[in-house]
Enzyme design. Sequence first.
Site, PDB file in Angstrom:
ATOM      1  N   GLU A  74      25.218   1.574   1.207  1.00  0.00           N
ATOM      2  CA  GLU A  74      24.116   1.075   0.370  1.00  0.00           C
ATOM      3  C   GLU A  74      23.004   2.121   0.378  1.00  0.00           C
ATOM      4  O   GLU A  74      23.151   3.204   0.933  1.00  0.00           O
ATOM      5  CB  GLU A  74      23.587  -0.255   0.918  1.00  0.00           C
ATOM      6  CG  GLU A  74      23.093  -0.152   2.358  1.00  0.00           C
ATOM      7  CD  GLU A  74      22.592  -1.467   2.931  1.00  0.00           C
ATOM      8  OE1 GLU A  74      22.520  -2.460   2.201  1.00  0.00           O
ATOM      9  OE2 GLU A  74      22.262  -1.492   4.134  1.00  0.00           O
ATOM     10  N   ASP A 121     -14.066  -1.151   6.951  1.00  0.00           N
ATOM     11  CA  ASP A 121     -13.643  -0.712   5.613  1.00  0.00           C
ATOM     12  C   ASP A 121     -13.463   0.807   5.531  1.00  0.00           C
ATOM     13  O   ASP A 121     -12.433   1.295   5.087  1.00  0.00           O
ATOM     14  CB  ASP A 121     -14.670  -1.191   4.583  1.00  0.00           C
ATOM     15  CG  ASP A 121     -14.159  -1.058   3.164  1.00  0.00           C
ATOM     16  OD1 ASP A 121     -12.990  -0.691   2.988  1.00  0.00           O
ATOM     17  OD2 ASP A 121     -14.928  -1.323   2.231  1.00  0.00           O
ATOM     18  N   GLU A 129      -8.300   2.206   7.100  1.00  0.00           N
ATOM     19  CA  GLU A 129      -6.864   1.924   7.178  1.00  0.00           C
ATOM     20  C   GLU A 129      -6.046   3.218   7.093  1.00  0.00           C
ATOM     21  O   GLU A 129      -4.868   3.193   6.756  1.00  0.00           O
ATOM     22  CB  GLU A 129      -6.452   0.916   6.099  1.00  0.00           C
ATOM     23  CG  GLU A 129      -6.687   1.346   4.659  1.00  0.00           C
ATOM     24  CD  GLU A 129      -8.109   1.098   4.160  1.00  0.00           C
ATOM     25  OE1 GLU A 129      -8.982   0.767   4.982  1.00  0.00           O
ATOM     26  OE2 GLU A 129      -8.350   1.255   2.952  1.00  0.00           O
ATOM     27  N   GLU A 172     -10.943   6.090   4.638  1.00  0.00           N
ATOM     28  CA  GLU A 172     -10.643   4.662   4.706  1.00  0.00           C
ATOM     29  C   GLU A 172     -10.250   4.301   6.136  1.00  0.00           C
ATOM     30  O   GLU A 172      -9.467   5.016   6.772  1.00  0.00           O
ATOM     31  CB  GLU A 172      -9.512   4.306   3.739  1.00  0.00           C
ATOM     32  CG  GLU A 172      -9.829   4.586   2.278  1.00  0.00           C
ATOM     33  CD  GLU A 172     -11.091   3.881   1.791  1.00  0.00           C
ATOM     34  OE1 GLU A 172     -11.285   2.702   2.142  1.00  0.00           O
ATOM     35  OE2 GLU A 172     -11.891   4.525   1.094  1.00  0.00           O
ATOM     36  N   ASP A 226      13.105   0.459   4.142  1.00  0.00           N
ATOM     37  CA  ASP A 226      13.548   0.986   2.850  1.00  0.00           C
ATOM     38  C   ASP A 226      12.554   1.984   2.251  1.00  0.00           C
ATOM     39  O   ASP A 226      12.038   1.790   1.139  1.00  0.00           O
ATOM     40  CB  ASP A 226      13.804  -0.177   1.873  1.00  0.00           C
ATOM     41  CG  ASP A 226      14.774  -1.195   2.448  1.00  0.00           C
ATOM     42  OD1 ASP A 226      15.689  -0.783   3.183  1.00  0.00           O
ATOM     43  OD2 ASP A 226      14.609  -2.402   2.170  1.00  0.00           O
TER      44      ASP A 226
HETATM   45  O1  FUB Z   1      15.845  -4.308   3.093  1.00  0.00           O
HETATM   46  C1  FUB Z   1      16.857  -5.142   2.573  1.00  0.00           C
HETATM   47  C2  FUB Z   1      18.144  -4.381   2.493  1.00  0.00           C
HETATM   48  O2  FUB Z   1      18.487  -3.879   3.769  1.00  0.00           O
HETATM   49  C3  FUB Z   1      18.080  -3.143   1.643  1.00  0.00           C
HETATM   50  O3  FUB Z   1      18.116  -3.401   0.284  1.00  0.00           O
HETATM   51  C4  FUB Z   1      19.216  -2.373   2.192  1.00  0.00           C
HETATM   52  O4  FUB Z   1      19.231  -1.031   1.828  1.00  0.00           O
HETATM   53  C5  FUB Z   1      18.999  -2.569   3.674  1.00  0.00           C
HETATM   54  O5  FUB Z   1      18.029  -1.676   4.143  1.00  0.00           O
END
Ligand code: FUB
Length: 459
Positions: free
Chosen positions: A199, A450, A324, A322, A33
């Site tokens: 989504e 570090d 990381e 850094e 995400d």
């Molecule tokens: O990462 C959890 C859920 O999966 C997200 O909210 C959606 O967009 C999908 O990626």
Amino acid sequence: MSKSVCAIAVAALAAACPSHAENPIIQTNFTADPAPMVYNGTVYLYTSHDEDDAYGFKMKEWRLYTSTDMVNWTDHGAVASLKTFPWARQDNDAWAPQVVPRNGKFYLYAPVSVPGEPKNVIAVAVADKPEGPFKDALGHPLVGPVTGYIDPTAFVDDDGQAYLYWGNPNLWYVKLNQDMVSYSGPIVQEPTKPANYQEGPWFYKRGGKYYLAYASTCCSEGIGYVMSDHPTGPWVHHGDIMDGNKASSGNHPGIIDYKGGSYVFGFNYRFNFDDTPVHRERRSITVAKFNYNADGTIPNLPWWNTEGVAQIESLDPYRRVEAETIAWTSRVPSPWDHPIDWVPGIKTAKNGDSVYVTRITNKTYIKVAGVDFGKGAERFTARVASGAGGTIELHLDSFSGPVIGTLAVGSTGGWGAWQSLSAPVKGAAGKHDLFFVFKGDGSDPLFDFDYWQFAKAGK
Ligand code: FUB
């Protein structure tokens, strides 16, 4: 020049070949995400986080990675978690976030769950710095609970009006007030849902046009997008940025312009499927570069490759870096390893605001891409802490490339007992990928790391 052409001509043309990110861009944790934010010349990449032992979604915090070259990513650890919202369920559901700046503050919008049904709400937290700490702004959800209230995306328009879009499988929006933590007017369910909308909306404006990209179709998810002359539509579908791929069930767009290039982030399951054919929600963020068409539409891009994007500026080794800060990390393969690129190895840890590399074991390595040594370096210094010890071998251009120096790390007096140790360096001039190859006698882990810095020859 493409990476493959560069590989063929590597000896003759090394200097002309840009270093590349490798997809997935984060190897020390599973991330999903992507929510990139460009602020003050830096890309701040906020992510959700799939736990290492996840099968279904197991998500408890939001993490941050930054870059100024699109290839080396610095890990800032978790910047918010379910604990930020103590009224929310604390066991799971820290899903797709986004952070937007306004008036010197940074607003994190994130889906979480509340006990009971319906459970989906969107929370908002605020920080004074992009790195957090983010604090709960309200003490209760901004919107919800309503089933499908997930995946918020916020945008502040040129006239100061801010909008929040969100939802699965429906798409909703509301006008945010100037304070960014309250809203005016009704919550509107978008009447013309974008084609194949699933989504993960990502709302932005470019060249006077409004864009809404989103995870499209399910499942496999691709990335679709719609455009409009107005922030609330009507939205017109112009095709897909990426088609779904059977190698991956999910996807999730985050799109930015940065230093003259346009980038789309998403995720795949490459590391999960390197490990097992079993589908587990152990996802990894990816990135691709693209060019908008002259009319502002977006071309259809191939599925996430492993090559990633080209580095856009080299890294200065003569300032503190850094540990990381990582382009790639894995383990030097042994002859008996199965042929995969990535082996779970080093991790990062956070103590207060300080992030460091930990779980360093024999033959793990870190690649830092496109390091410009200029006329030459003569000394390497690293801040390390160890109860055991080992060495850091400094290789150029690959984990088996020329060795420019070796730092012996003895016991510093224990884990947490940080010391700066240094070693001479020879043969480091010009631009190279730098590999820290960690070696030990088998008493893993070897040490924590570090930060590091080179000194110029003759200084
Ligand atoms: O990462 C959890 C859920 O999966 C997200 O909210 C959606 O967009 C999908 O990626």
